[in-house]
Design an enzyme around this catalytic site. Structure first.
Site, mmCIF file in Angstrom:
data_model
loop_
_atom_site.group_PDB
_atom_site.id
_atom_site.type_symbol
_atom_site.label_atom_id
_atom_site.label_comp_id
_atom_site.label_asym_id
_atom_site.label_seq_id
_atom_site.Cartn_x
_atom_site.Cartn_y
_atom_site.Cartn_z
ATOM 1 C CG MET A 95 -2.023 -1.102 1.039
ATOM 2 S SD MET A 95 -2.890 -0.982 -0.562
ATOM 3 C CE MET A 95 -4.064 -2.306 -0.421
ATOM 4 C CG ASN A 112 -0.048 -3.365 -8.078
ATOM 5 O OD1 ASN A 112 0.024 -3.960 -6.994
ATOM 6 N ND2 ASN A 112 -0.979 -2.449 -8.307
ATOM 7 C CG HIS A 114 -5.814 -2.195 -8.882
ATOM 8 N ND1 HIS A 114 -5.532 -1.434 -7.764
ATOM 9 C CD2 HIS A 114 -6.985 -1.721 -9.376
ATOM 10 C CE1 HIS A 114 -6.483 -0.537 -7.596
ATOM 11 N NE2 HIS A 114 -7.372 -0.692 -8.553
HETATM 12 C C1 GAR Z 1 -5.630 -7.625 -2.863
HETATM 13 O O1 GAR Z 1 -6.995 -7.615 -3.150
HETATM 14 C C2 GAR Z 1 -4.883 -6.743 -3.839
HETATM 15 O O2 GAR Z 1 -5.411 -6.762 -5.129
HETATM 16 C C3 GAR Z 1 -5.088 -5.394 -3.216
HETATM 17 O O3 GAR Z 1 -4.933 -5.616 -1.836
HETATM 18 C C4 GAR Z 1 -5.355 -6.946 -1.539
HETATM 19 C C5 GAR Z 1 -4.252 -7.617 -0.760
HETATM 20 O O4 GAR Z 1 -4.670 -8.868 -0.299
HETATM 21 N N1 GAR Z 1 -4.152 -4.455 -3.710
HETATM 22 C C6 GAR Z 1 -4.432 -3.172 -3.874
HETATM 23 O O5 GAR Z 1 -5.511 -2.679 -3.603
HETATM 24 C C7 GAR Z 1 -3.285 -2.349 -4.419
HETATM 25 N N2 GAR Z 1 -3.764 -1.135 -4.926
HETATM 26 P P1 GAR Z 1 -3.622 -9.901 0.286
HETATM 27 O O6 GAR Z 1 -2.772 -9.138 1.305
HETATM 28 O O7 GAR Z 1 -4.464 -10.946 0.941
HETATM 29 O O8 GAR Z 1 -2.786 -10.433 -0.844
#
Ligand code: GAR
Length: 194
Positions: A95, A112, A114
């Site tokens: 993040m 990345n 998303h």
């Molecule tokens: C996931 O849904 C990913 O796509 C999102 O955070 C989550 C992390 O989940 N990423 C973003 O929003 C980046 N902009 P995780 O920690 O269980 O992998």
């Protein structure tokens, strides 16, 4: 660009901030026979990230940087990446926004994942926004990272239907399952194009 000469594996660092379900899934993927992925390092900006249990459990080198001083943390990370000969970065729920300088100075692709059908809904709260806008579909995207937020070239996407009774939480949960399919596929695609 990354080079997959010799053992034909990416030597990757995974960057996380939270739960780390994508990290857990990528570790699993890296253990498969003929996987193009080897995970040498996990980096987090959050020492309390739940996902760190996965790197520790799997004995993967783990480093935490506060990003209190963004530039300083990035420079330290660049040094480690060089030392560890990392040639691929996978952001997995990371993040923090990486600076132009960081992107320019890392010699390899940065990917990345998303949780939206980019270019729609960049940034945060993607599921809320998709539901509020009465979208019929949402999904997830793996893309290259460039200096603009969630704007780099798309590698792969998965599209899923939004149901009438979906809320942000149910949608997020369903999309996450698709993320776990999509990220390994995108890495395979990248490896096969080199
Ligand atoms: C996931 O849904 C990913 O796509 C999102 O955070 C989550 C992390 O989940 N990423 C973003 O929003 C980046 N902009 P995780 O920690 O269980 O992998």
């Amino acid at each position: 660009m990354a080079r997959l000469i010799g053992n034909k594996k990416f030597e990757a660092a995974i960057f996380i901030s939270g739960t780390g379900s994508n990290l857990k899934n990528l570790i699993k993927f890296s253990r498969l026979k003929n996987s193009p992925l080897k995970i040498n390092l996990v980096i987090s900006n959050n020492k309390k990230a739940q996902g760190l249990v996965h790197s520790k459990k799997n004995k993967i080198k783990t480093k935490v940087f506060s990003f209190y001083n963004h530039k300083n943390s990035e420079n330290k990370i660049l040094n480690i990446l060089k030392k560890e000969e990392i040639n691929l970065i996978c952001l997995a729920g990371f993040m923090k926004i990486l600076s132009k300088n960081f992107i320019k100075n890392f010699r390899g692709p940065i990917l990345n994942i998303h949780p939206s059908l980019l270019p729609k809904y960049k940034g945060l709260n993607t599921h809320e926004k998709a539901i509020l806008n009465k979208e019929k579909f949402s999904g997830c995207t793996v893309h290259f990272v460039n200096s603009k937020l969630d704007s780099g070239k798309i590698i792969l996407q998965r599209k899923i239907k939004i149901y009438k009774n979906d809320n942000a939480k149910s949608l997020q949960k369903r999309i996450l399952k698709h993320e776990h399919i999509l990220y390994p596929k995108a890495i395979k695609k990248l490896a096969s194009n080199l």
